[in-house]
Scaffold this motif. Structure first.
Motif, short mmCIF file in Angstrom:
data_model
loop_
_atom_site.label_atom_id
_atom_site.label_comp_id
_atom_site.label_asym_id
_atom_site.label_seq_id
_atom_site.Cartn_x
_atom_site.Cartn_y
_atom_site.Cartn_z
N CYS A 173 -4.03 5.79 -3.98
CA CYS A 173 -3.04 5.02 -3.56
C CYS A 173 -3.40 3.72 -3.41
O CYS A 173 -4.14 3.32 -2.25
CB CYS A 173 -2.20 5.64 -2.43
N TYR A 176 3.00 14.54 3.04
CA TYR A 176 3.04 13.35 3.17
C TYR A 176 2.47 12.93 4.56
O TYR A 176 2.79 13.65 5.69
CB TYR A 176 4.33 12.91 2.97
N THR A 191 -0.05 0.08 7.49
CA THR A 191 0.08 1.51 7.51
C THR A 191 0.11 2.12 6.13
O THR A 191 0.94 1.69 5.18
CB THR A 191 1.48 1.92 8.20
N LYS A 227 0.69 5.03 3.36
CA LYS A 227 1.56 6.26 3.05
C LYS A 227 1.02 7.01 2.12
O LYS A 227 0.89 6.69 0.96
CB LYS A 227 3.03 5.79 2.82
N LYS A 282 -2.27 4.46 10.24
CA LYS A 282 -2.44 3.10 10.64
C LYS A 282 -3.89 2.58 10.59
O LYS A 282 -4.84 3.13 10.98
CB LYS A 282 -1.91 2.89 12.09
N TYR A 285 -3.26 0.03 -1.69
CA TYR A 285 -2.52 -0.54 -0.49
C TYR A 285 -2.73 -1.85 -0.26
O TYR A 285 -2.03 -2.46 0.57
CB TYR A 285 -3.09 0.16 0.72
N ARG A 333 1.19 9.34 7.24
CA ARG A 333 0.79 7.91 7.45
C ARG A 333 -0.41 7.53 8.26
O ARG A 333 -0.57 8.20 9.34
CB ARG A 333 2.04 7.34 8.07
#
Length: 249
Positions: free
Chosen positions: A162, A228, A180, A182, A232, A164, A230
């Motif tokens: 992913c 899924y 953050t 995801k 930080k 970011y 998250r």
């Protein structure tokens, strides 16, 4: 051309994927007055001499600068300067700045303050090589619990990569990344892996190579199941690995 180099720069010269990407970028973007910051043994200055009017190769280490002097002495449009680029007096504004970045997500990258300062001396519409870096993350399962580079035996991914963040070097280079992530894990995991993709020029993208941007593993603690989640994430660009913080939200 045979280059005189240190042992470390010999490894850099053998990284043909990295050199090919930067040669293409220099051929397409270098022009006018070009500064090569942290020039090392001078290979990127050598590439730029074919396309720029004048190349100023700045290298702070006297032993390495001596190699660059020897390697580039036959080029009339190249000047080698043995100075720290953080203190160098830019007497003319640059059409092109070459400032190679080698570390993942710029976290442990010593060139960040160098380029941040040099950008004040870039002409409007001037080029920076590389143009940008793109950062991506994915969940992985690892053995061990410390931050490390995933250089040799790559941990298998537990989910898709992913993107970011993207840092464009012609603009303001942020002091920190804070956000953050995801992510989706298709299997159990206990860490995330950051992978950086260098954009030497806008039409070129280069993934990790043997000497550039080894993927970085950030442990999260306990093993988690698929799904899924998250994370930080924060770090200081140029701040070193001690500045990295990653925790599940």
């Amino acid at each position: 051309m045979k280059f005189r180099v240190t042992a470390y720069h010999q490894h850099l010269l053998r990284d043909h994927e990295r050199l090919s990407a930067f040669y293409e970028a220099i051929a397409s973007a270098a022009h006018g007055l070009t500064y090569d910051l942290g020039a090392g043994s001078g290979v990127l200055s050598f590439f730029a001499s074919e396309y720029a009017d004048h190349v100023i190769a700045i290298e702070r280490d006297p032993r390495i600068a001596a190699c660059a002097w020897e390697n580039l002495s036959g080029l009339e449009n190249v000047t080698v300067v043995n100075e720290d680029a953080l203190e160098y007096e830019f007497k003319e504004r640059a059409d092109t700045i070459i400032c190679e970045m080698l570390d993942t997500a710029l976290i442990d990258e010593e060139q960040v303050p160098v380029l941040r300062r040099a950008l004040r001396f870039l002409k409007d519409g001037g080029n920076v090589i590389p143009a940008a870096v793109i950062n991506a993350a994915e969940p992985v399962m690892i053995k061990g619990g410390s931050i490390s580079y995933d250089e040799n035996i790559r941990a298998p991914s537990s989910g898709p990569l992913c993107v970011y963040d993207r840092v464009d070097f012609r603009g303001r280079i942020p002091e920190k990344f804070r956000g953050t992530l995801k992510l989706l894990a298709s299997d159990s995991f206990n860490a995330i892996r950051i992978t950086s993709f260098t954009v030497p020029a806008e039409n070129i993208i280069c993934g990790p190579t043997p000497m550039m941007n080894p993927p970085l593993i950030l442990p999260l603690g306990d093993t988690l199941e698929a799904g899924y989640f998250r994370v930080k994430l924060s770090y200081k660009m140029g701040g070193g690995l001690d500045s990295v913080k990653a925790e599940l939200k």
